[in-house]
Scaffold this motif. Structure first.
Motif: not given
Length: 420
Positions: A28, A30-31, A45, A51, A57
């Motif tokens: 997974v 994420t930012c 992300q 995105y 990020c």
């Protein structure tokens, strides 16, 4: 028969269930985040989904001390723009205030990016309009001097060594690659760098693919020795101190063969003993007398007023060579400037060494006083001067150098046919 088929389908169903149960979960993304260890995967992300808009990020990567970070993009799919002004990924050498190794967008993946130390920062910025699935990249820890041909750049602290573009010499360097070599000599020594072969996309201002070389450990305009492109190897380069930084950048369009260069550490005293001959005799005409021409820097020579005297006619015969060309590189060495001129026309060659690569001709010049005459890369000049023992053109405050415009070609062509 029906029973056999039914049993087969039931067995297949349970096999699929078991396979799905043991399948590794998808990562997974994420930012941003902090990543440690000797390998890992980072991504935008929500990758592989689109995105988010208006996001920034930051991923900070730290590997084991004594190693460097190598980052390889597996996927790059951002809004495309030739200057990457909208959505982009920046990669930095280090975390806070690190040198940027490159900015990327679109779908053309850059080559592997390598830091000088054990830290790297990746920053992704998106504007209000998004397009694409973002990026996914793999990082790994690599020993500084054992990176192999897949990577480029890094810390070089051995007494001698080589640096080359990725893929050299098998094929052209890739598009969208940034390489930074940081050469560190002992405190009482300097770095000598010579390019054996050099072929980087040509541009009068070296705005696209280029090699930039800096005194010290940081890349900034104040410490830049020169910026080089084209197919003429730069003259040998010497650092002022014990640090030399070489940065190679290719954009996302044309590529070329690349280069291979060699460096070695030298003591300052060994360089002082290799000064060129002090005297040479200027070419003469029946109307002039033979006089010595200084071919090495001296304080007295460079204190003269920097003002061009005479005209083309009066300098033509007294000069060893007369050419027109485009200044493609200029690097300061002590108080002098070593330059490369891409030749437009040769009106008088003498013993001037001319290099040829394909249909392109170039020659090397030494401007003894770096402020006289003042020249700029990318501009065209008429150059008249003397020649040293290595076949280089030597320019003194007494030489004739002026901006070249096409209307001067006829005047020079007439002089070409006279007997000096």
């Amino acid at each position: 028969m029906k029973t056999i088929i039914l049993n087969f389908l039931v067995s297949l169903f349970f096999v699929r269930i078991q396979t799905q149960t043991h399948r590794r979960p998808k990562p997974v993304f994420t930012c941003g985040g902090n990543f440690t260890g000797d390998s890992g995967v980072i991504g935008s992300q929500g990758y592989p989904g689109v995105y988010p808009a208006n996001a920034k990020c930051v991923w900070r990567i730290t590997v084991t001390r004594g190693k460097v970070v190598a980052l390889s993009f597996r996927v790059l799919d951002l809004e495309s723009d030739t200057l990457c002004r909208y959505d982009y990924v920046d990669v930095y050498d280090g975390h806070l205030h690190g040198q940027r190794l490159g900015r990327f967008c679109g779908t053309s993946r850059p080559g592997a990016l390598v830091t000088n130390g054990n830290k790297m920062q990746v920053t992704m910025v998106s504007d209000a309009n998004t397009a694409g699935s973002g990026f996914m990249a793999v990082f790994s820890a690599v020993r500084p001097n054992e990176k192999g041909d897949r990577y480029c750049g890094g810390l070089l602290d051995r007494p001698s060594g080589s640096l080359k573009t990725p893929n050299w010499p098998d094929k052209d360097y890739p598009a969208g690659v940034t390489c930074t070599w940081h050469i560190v000599a002992p405190r009482n020594q300097v770095v000598e760098l010579k390019f054996e072969k050099f072929d980087v996309e040509r541009d009068n201002y070296c705005r696209y693919d280029h090699v930039a070389i800096f005194n010290g450990a940081e890349a900034n305009d104040a410490s830049r020795i020169g910026r080089y492109c084209g197919d003429s190897p730069p003259a040998p380069i010497y650092s002022d101190g014990n640090h030399l930084l070489i940065q190679f950048l290719s954009d996302l369009s044309l590529t070329a063969d690349g280069f291979i260069g060699h460096y070695q550490f030298k003591t300052k005293s060994s360089l002082l003993t290799k000064a060129p001959p002090l005297l040479a005799t200027a070419a003469t005409t029946p109307a002039t007398t033979t006089r010595p021409m200084v071919l090495a820097y001296s304080e007295a020579l460079c204190k003269q007023k920097c003002r061009r005297t005479g005209v083309i006619d009066t300098h033509f015969c007294s000069s060893n060579f007369v050419i027109t060309g485009t200044l493609v590189s200029a690097a300061v060495r002590e108080q002098s400037v070593h330059a490369v001129l891409s030749v437009i026309t040769i009106y008088k060659q003498g013993e001037l060494a001319i290099q040829q690569a394909g249909k392109s001709l170039s020659t090397r010049l030494v401007i003894l006083c770096r402020k006289c005459p003042l020249v700029r890369r990318g501009l065209n000049y008429i150059v008249m001067g003397q020649i040293d023992e290595e076949g280089r053109g030597v320019i003194t405050p007494n030489s004739f150098v002026m901006a070249f415009k096409g209307k001067r070609h006829r005047e020079l062509s007439v002089l070409k046919n006279i007997n000096c």
